[in-house]
Enzyme design. Structure first.
Site, PDB file in Angstrom:
ATOM      1  N   GLU A 219      -0.062  45.525  10.317  1.00  0.00           N
ATOM      2  CA  GLU A 219      -0.706  44.774  11.426  1.00  0.00           C
ATOM      3  C   GLU A 219      -1.806  45.593  12.099  1.00  0.00           C
ATOM      4  OE1 GLU A 219      -0.003  41.808  11.495  1.00  0.00           O
ATOM      5  OE2 GLU A 219       1.999  41.677  10.647  1.00  0.00           O
TER       6      GLU A 219
ATOM      7  N   GLY B 135      -6.445  44.921  -3.837  1.00  0.00           N
ATOM      8  CA  GLY B 135      -7.693  45.628  -3.556  1.00  0.00           C
ATOM      9  C   GLY B 135      -8.190  45.494  -2.124  1.00  0.00           C
TER      10      GLY B 135
END
Ligand code: FAD
Lengths: 82, 377
Positions: free
Chosen positions: B357, B126
Site C-alpha cells: 500500500e 513488472g
C-alpha cells in the site's frame, strides 16, 4: 452565491498551491502539477464544502478545468437537489 | 419480554472476537499458509467483513474511526486475517463510492455479509510502485470489455470471489469488477512468502476474459485515477491500523516475557536497556494510534486532508512496527527465533507493512512533496 462558490474554490486551490496565481477562467490542468491525488482532494473538497454528491458521469475533466466550470457544476447539482 | 439487541460493532467487540477466535491459532495458520474456511465464516457471522457499509447493503454503517480500531484489533491478532479484511474493504469501499445502483444491488449485500469476498488486483510481475507501468489491458468489446494480462501478489487471490482489477483502458487506467469464476481467469497460488504467510496470495492471469459493460466501476477518463487513489487510501488506512496492532502485540508479548524471564538473577523487565525498548514501543503505539484516529476523523468528515493524514499514519505506524517487532525478537533472544513464541511472526509480518500500500520510499517521496508543495523551485 456563485461568486462566493468560485471564491471558495479558488481559495482551496491557492491554499494547496500558493504559487498558483489563477483566475476563475484559467485552466488549472495547464498549471502542470495537478495529479490524481489533487483531483481526489478537489472532488472531496467540493462535495464537503457545498454538500453535494458528484455523480460518476459528472466527473469529467471539463467540469474541473476552471473554477468557473466547477461553480457551474456545483450550481447545477444544487438546483437538481432542490 | 426483553428483546435481543445486536451487539455494537466496535473495538471491544472486535477485541473479544480476536482474543477468542484469532489469536490462539494465528501461529498455526502462519505455518499452514492459509486461513481456514471456518474462520472466514465466523468473521461473516460476526459481521466484521465490511461493517462500514450502510445498513441498506446489510452493513452496520460504522464510522471510519471505529473501522480503524477494529482493523487494529484484528492486526494485533493476525496480520494475515487483517490483510484479507483490508482487500475486502478496498473493494467494498470502491463499490460504495463509485458503484452504479445496479452494481450496488448486485454486489453490496454480498460484500457486506461476506458471502462474496473481494480482492484487489493492481500489481503485476513488472509493475508495483510504478502503477502507470501496468500492462494489463481492457479493450472495448461487443459493448463490454476484453481483459488480458497478469496480476501478481494478490492478497486472498486464492480464495476471493470478486476481483477489483486495474487495467489500461482506451484513454486511462480503469477499474473492473471481475468474478473469479469468469472464463479465462486462472489463479496460481503464491506460497512461502516472508510475512503474512496465511493471506493466500496468488498470481492471476486474465486471458481473453469477456466482461459486460457493467464490469466497469467508476468513471473513465480524467477521474478514473480517483478510483485507484481512493481505494489505495482505504487500504493504506487499514494497513496503518494493522501496524498499530502489531506494535500492541509486541508490547503484550514482551511485557509478559520480560516479567518471567530472568538473567543474572534479575527479571528482564528490570533491566534499563529492556525498559528503554518497552518505553519506546508504548510511546510509538500511542502516537501511531493518534495519527490513525486523526486520519479516520478526517475521513468521517469527508475532509480531503484525510489522504495526506493517512499516508503519514501509515508511514509512521509501519516503520515503527518493523522497528519494534525487531526489538521484540531481540527481547525474546533465541526464543524469539523459535516457533514457540509469536514475535517471529510479528517481525516477518511487520516487514511486509513497509512494502504494501505504498512502500516506505514512496511514502517519503509523497510526504516530502507535501512539504515542498507551497514553495516554488
Ligand atoms: C504480502 C504482500 C501482499 C500484497 N498484496 C497485494 C494485493 O493484494 N494487490 C496488489 O495489487 N499488490 C499486492 N502486493 C504488491 C505490493 O503492492 C507491491 O509489492 C508494492 O507496491 C511494491 O511494488 P514492487 O514489489 O513491485 O516493488 P518496486 O516497485 O519494484 O520497488 C522496489 C523497491 O524500490 C523502491 N522504489 C520504487 N520506486 C522508487 C523511487 N521512485 N525512488 C526510490 N525508491 C523507489 C520501492 O520502495 C522498493 O523498496 C503485495 C505485496 C506483498 C509483499
Amino acid at each position: 452565491m456563485s461568486n462566493d462558490t468560485t471564491a471558495r474554490i479558488l481559495a482551496f486551490i491557492t491554499n494547496r498551491f500558493p504559487q498558483a496565481d489563477i483566475t476563475d477562467t484559467e485552466d488549472i490542468f495547464s498549471l502542470g502539477y495537478i495529479n490524481s491525488l489533487f483531483a481526489m482532494e478537489l472532488v472531496m473538497f467540493i462535495e464537503k464544502e457545498f454538500t453535494v454528491t458528484i455523480p460518476n458521469d459528472e466527473l469529467r475533466i471539463d467540469n474541473f478545468r476552471t473554477a468557473k466550470a466547477m461553480t457551474e457544476l456545483v450550481d447545477g447539482l444544487r438546483s437538481a437537489v432542490v | 419480554m426483553t428483546q435481543q439487541l445486536a451487539p455494537a460493532i466496535d473495538r471491544a467487540y472486535a477485541r473479544s472476537f480476536v482474543d477468542s477466535e484469532i489469536r490462539p491459532d494465528a501461529d498455526a495458520w502462519d505455518r499452514a499458509g492459509a486461513i481456514p474456511e471456518e474462520l472466514l465464516d465466523r468473521i461473516a457471522a460476526a459481521g466484521l467483513w465490511a461493517p462500514f457499509l450502510p445498513p441498506e447493503f446489510g452493513g452496520a454503517g460504522i464510522d471510519m474511526v471505529t473501522l480503524g480500531e477494529i482493523h487494529e484489533e484484528v492486526g494485533r491478532g493476525c496480520s494475515s486475517v487483517r490483510s484479507l479484511l483490508t482487500v475486502h474493504t478496498m473493494l467494498s469501499w470502491a463499490l460504495q463510492r463509485f458503484g452504479t445502483d445496479a452494481q450496488i444491488q448486485q454486489w453490496g449485500p454480498e460484500l457486506a455479509t461476506g458471502r462474496t469476498l473481494g480482492a484487489f488486483c493492481l500489481s503485476e510481475p513488472g509493475a508495483g510502485s510504478d502503477t502507470a507501468a501496468i500492462t494489463t489491458t481492457a479493450v472495448p468489446h461487443n459493448g463490454g470489455w476484453l481483459l488480458n494480462g497478469v496480476k501478481k501478489w494478490t492478497t486472498n487471490g486464492q480464495r476471493a470471489d470478486l476481483f477489483l482489477v486495474f487495467a489500461q483502458g482506451p484513454a486511462s487506467t480503469i477499474a473492473l469488477l471481475v468474478p473469479s469464476n469468469a472464463p479465462g481467469v486462472l489463479v496460481n497460488p503464491i506460497d512461502d512468502m516472508l510475512g503474512t504467510r496465511s493471506s493466500m496470495l496468488a498470481e492471476i492471469a486474465f486471458s481473453d476474459v469477456v466482461l459486460g459493460p457493467e464490469a466497469l466501476l467508476g468513471p473513465s477518463g480524467f477521474a478514473s485515477g480517483m478510483v485507484l487513489t481512493g481505494t489505495l487510501d482505504l487500504g493504506r488506512y487499514s494497513v496503518a491500523a494493522g501496524s498499530v496492532g502489531i506494535i500492541q502485540a509486541c508490547i503484550d508479548a514482551c511485557s509478559a516475557y520480560a516479567a518471567q524471564r530472568r538473567v543474572g538473577g534479575t527479571a528482564l523487565r528490570d533491566l534499563p536497556l529492556i525498559q528503554a525498548k518497552l518505553s519506546d514501543m508504548v510511546t510509538d503505539v500511542r502516537a501511531a494510534r493518534l495519527l490513525l484516529a486523526e486520519a479516520g476523523r478526517l475521513k468521517d468528515r469527508g475532509d480531503a486532508a484525510t489522504i495526506m493524514a493517512t499516508w503519514i499514519a501509515k508511514y509512521f505506524a509501519s516503520t515503527a512496527a518493523a522497528r519494534h517487532a525487531s526489538e521484540a525478537v531481540q527481547i525474546h533472544g533465541a526464543n524469539g527465533c523459535s516457533p514457540e513464541f509469536p514475535v517471529g511472526r510479528f517481525y516477518r509480518d511487520a516487514k511486509v507493512m513497509e512494502i504494501i500500500e505504498g512502500s516506505t520510499e514512496i511514502q517519503r517521496m509523497t510526504i516530502a512533496a507535501e512539504a515542498y508543495r507551497k514553495w516554488e523551485p
